[in-house]
Design a protein around this motif. Structure first.
Motif, PDB file in Angstrom:
ATOM      1  N   ALA A  84       0.860  -1.180   0.000  1.00 58.13           N
ATOM      2  CA  ALA A  84       0.000   0.000   0.000  1.00 58.13           C
ATOM      3  C   ALA A  84       0.895   1.227   0.000  1.00 58.13           C
ATOM      4  N   TRP A  85       0.751   2.072  -0.998  1.00 57.53           N
ATOM      5  CA  TRP A  85       1.667   3.200  -1.235  1.00 57.53           C
ATOM      6  C   TRP A  85       0.879   4.498  -1.137  1.00 57.53           C
ATOM      7  N   ASP A  86       1.345   5.400  -0.273  1.00 53.47           N
ATOM      8  CA  ASP A  86       0.710   6.705  -0.104  1.00 53.47           C
ATOM      9  C   ASP A  86       1.315   7.683  -1.104  1.00 53.47           C
ATOM     10  N   ASN A  87       0.570   7.977  -2.162  1.00 49.96           N
ATOM     11  CA  ASN A  87       1.031   8.892  -3.207  1.00 49.96           C
ATOM     12  C   ASN A  87       0.300  10.223  -3.088  1.00 49.96           C
ATOM     13  N   ASN A  88       0.159  10.692  -1.867  1.00 49.49           N
ATOM     14  CA  ASN A  88      -0.588  11.917  -1.589  1.00 49.49           C
ATOM     15  C   ASN A  88       0.384  13.043  -1.287  1.00 49.49           C
ATOM     16  N   GLN A  89       0.295  14.107  -2.067  1.00 48.77           N
ATOM     17  CA  GLN A  89       1.198  15.225  -1.877  1.00 48.77           C
ATOM     18  C   GLN A  89       0.683  16.236  -0.851  1.00 48.77           C
ATOM     19  N   THR A  90      -0.518  16.001  -0.318  1.00 45.97           N
ATOM     20  CA  THR A  90      -1.076  16.936   0.661  1.00 45.97           C
ATOM     21  C   THR A  90      -1.633  16.154   1.854  1.00 45.97           C
ATOM     22  N   ARG A  91      -0.796  15.952   2.851  1.00 46.90           N
ATOM     23  CA  ARG A  91      -1.235  15.336   4.104  1.00 46.90           C
ATOM     24  C   ARG A  91      -1.790  13.932   3.919  1.00 46.90           C
ATOM     25  N   GLY A  92      -1.041  13.080   3.292  1.00 48.44           N
ATOM     26  CA  GLY A  92      -1.476  11.696   3.170  1.00 48.44           C
ATOM     27  C   GLY A  92      -1.549  11.038   4.532  1.00 48.44           C
ATOM     28  N   THR A  93      -2.663  10.361   4.816  1.00 48.94           N
ATOM     29  CA  THR A  93      -2.897   9.793   6.148  1.00 48.94           C
ATOM     30  C   THR A  93      -2.804   8.270   6.168  1.00 48.94           C
TER      31      THR A  93
END
Length: 381
Positions: free
Chosen positions: A165-174
């Protein structure tokens, strides 16, 4: 006198024969066939035996042209193989049938249990090469992170290890906040400088333990972002996404990416370029459902590959609001049926509201629903 005369004639015959042999050996007569070389015609009804010259290899006898080939005893004997016997269906394990089976009966499973077993088989399969799933919605709070976490848990539970599971969030990935922390606090920003080494021939899968957070109970790994940093500090380039994805694809069979909300960001767009399947996460809220539908319509206009992803997408509708009615859920499900390949609804479960997400902590009905969502995704891989 008669005997002497006969001896004289015999000696003369031997001398003529020797002379004939010497003449036959001369160069002028070497090519002429000798009497012994000319095959004799067989008598009627007889087959002449082959004649062989001294020192010549013996020719193998050829079968008659009309002779039928002999079949082996194995070909002549037909029997059923011991290895191709029909497998019997496992007796029911759940429900009233399962309870009776625990008392000594042997009842077959019902339709509902068969459907669950079919879904388990779908999510448990391994594909010839890695697969990437992008979980998307342009609206925050639409359920992207729970969908990423619980789909990862489903595929890892029934298919074994090798799920990231990869967090590809550039704004506050939770994603990191809702999963367990490993023995370190590293993120994709620490992995990125090591990408070339991890892609090298000397790297080993255990080296990834320095950068990912293994979920001990659920058996998948998490690659975190850094939500503590400002958005501009979390920005990555397309080439960075390529490098991280190359590492992930080398070591994992399934990559599930939790995306951000900015559909114009290079990180987001490059994720779509690597995706084999798109999952739209939404709740029963109107703004979440509309944002997901607009995203699919925009992908249809981007390019042919993105349009194909949109047509083959799976929509997961989560009942995040306890007060939502079955009619509210059905309205969203029906609205997506013309936009996506499959739509799956997830019932409300208080274990999904806050805190760490664990598939095993959900109610049985919710676990079955997430299994159905995983099976819907697997059908497109």
């Amino acid at each position: 006198m008669t005997d002497a005369h006969n001896d004289s004639e015999a000696g003369a015959l031997r001398r003529r024969t020797n002379t004939t042999r010497r003449v036959a050996a001369t160069p002028e007569t070497a090519s002429a066939p000798m009497i012994s070389d000319v095959p004799l015609a067989p008598a009627d009804g007889l087959v002449a035996a082959p004649r062989y010259h001294r020192g010549a290899p013996a020719a193998e006898p050829q079968p008659a042209a009309d002779a039928a080939p002999r079949s082996s005893r194995r070909e002549q004997r037909e029997r059923p193989s011991f290895l191709q016997q029909e497998r019997h269906e496992e007796p029911a394990r759940s429900g009233a049938r399962g309870m009776l089976n625990r008392l000594g009966f042997s009842l077959a499973p019902g339709a509902a249990e068969r459907a669950i077993r079919d879904n388990e088989t779908l999510v448990g399969q391994h594909w010839p090469g890695p697969r990437t799933i992008a979980v998307v919605n342009g609206k925050g709070g639409a359920g992207k992170t729970p969908t990423t976490v619980l789909l990862s848990a489903v595929f890892a539970r029934f298919g074994g290890a090798g799920v990231l599971a990869w967090d590809n969030n550039q704004t506050r990935g939770t994603l990191g906040w809702r999963t367990d922390t490993g023995p370190h606090d590293r993120t994709l920003f620490e992995l990125l400088p090591e990408a070339d080494r991890l892609l090298g021939a000397g790297a080993q899968s255990a080296d990834l333990a320095h950068f990912v957070h293994h979920q001990v109970r659920e058996k998948y790994d998490v690659l975190r972002s850094k939500p503590m940093r400002l958005a501009q500090e979390n920005r990555l380039h397309s080439s960075d996404i390529d490098a991280i994805h190359a590492v992930a694809a080398k070591y994992y069979r399934l990559i599930i990416i939790d995306s951000g909300n900015d559909e114009s960001d290079p990180m987001w767009l490059r994720m779509i370029d690597h995706a084999d399947q798109i999952v739209v996460a939404t709740t029963t809220r109107d703004d979440h459902a509309e944002a997901g539908a607009l995203l699919l319509e925009a992908l249809e206009e981007r390019d042919e590959r993105s349009a194909d992803l949109a047509r083959r997408s799976v929509v997961v509708v989560t009942q995040a609001d306890r007060k939502a009615t079955p009619a509210d859920v059905e309205q969203v499900v029906t609205g997506y049926r013309d936009l996506a390949r499959d739509v799956v609804s997830i019932p409300f479960d208080h274990e999904m509201v806050d805190g760490h997400l664990r598939l095993s902590a959900l109610a049985p009905a919710t676990q079955t629903a997430w299994l159905a969502a995983g099976a819907a995704v697997a059908r497109g891989l």
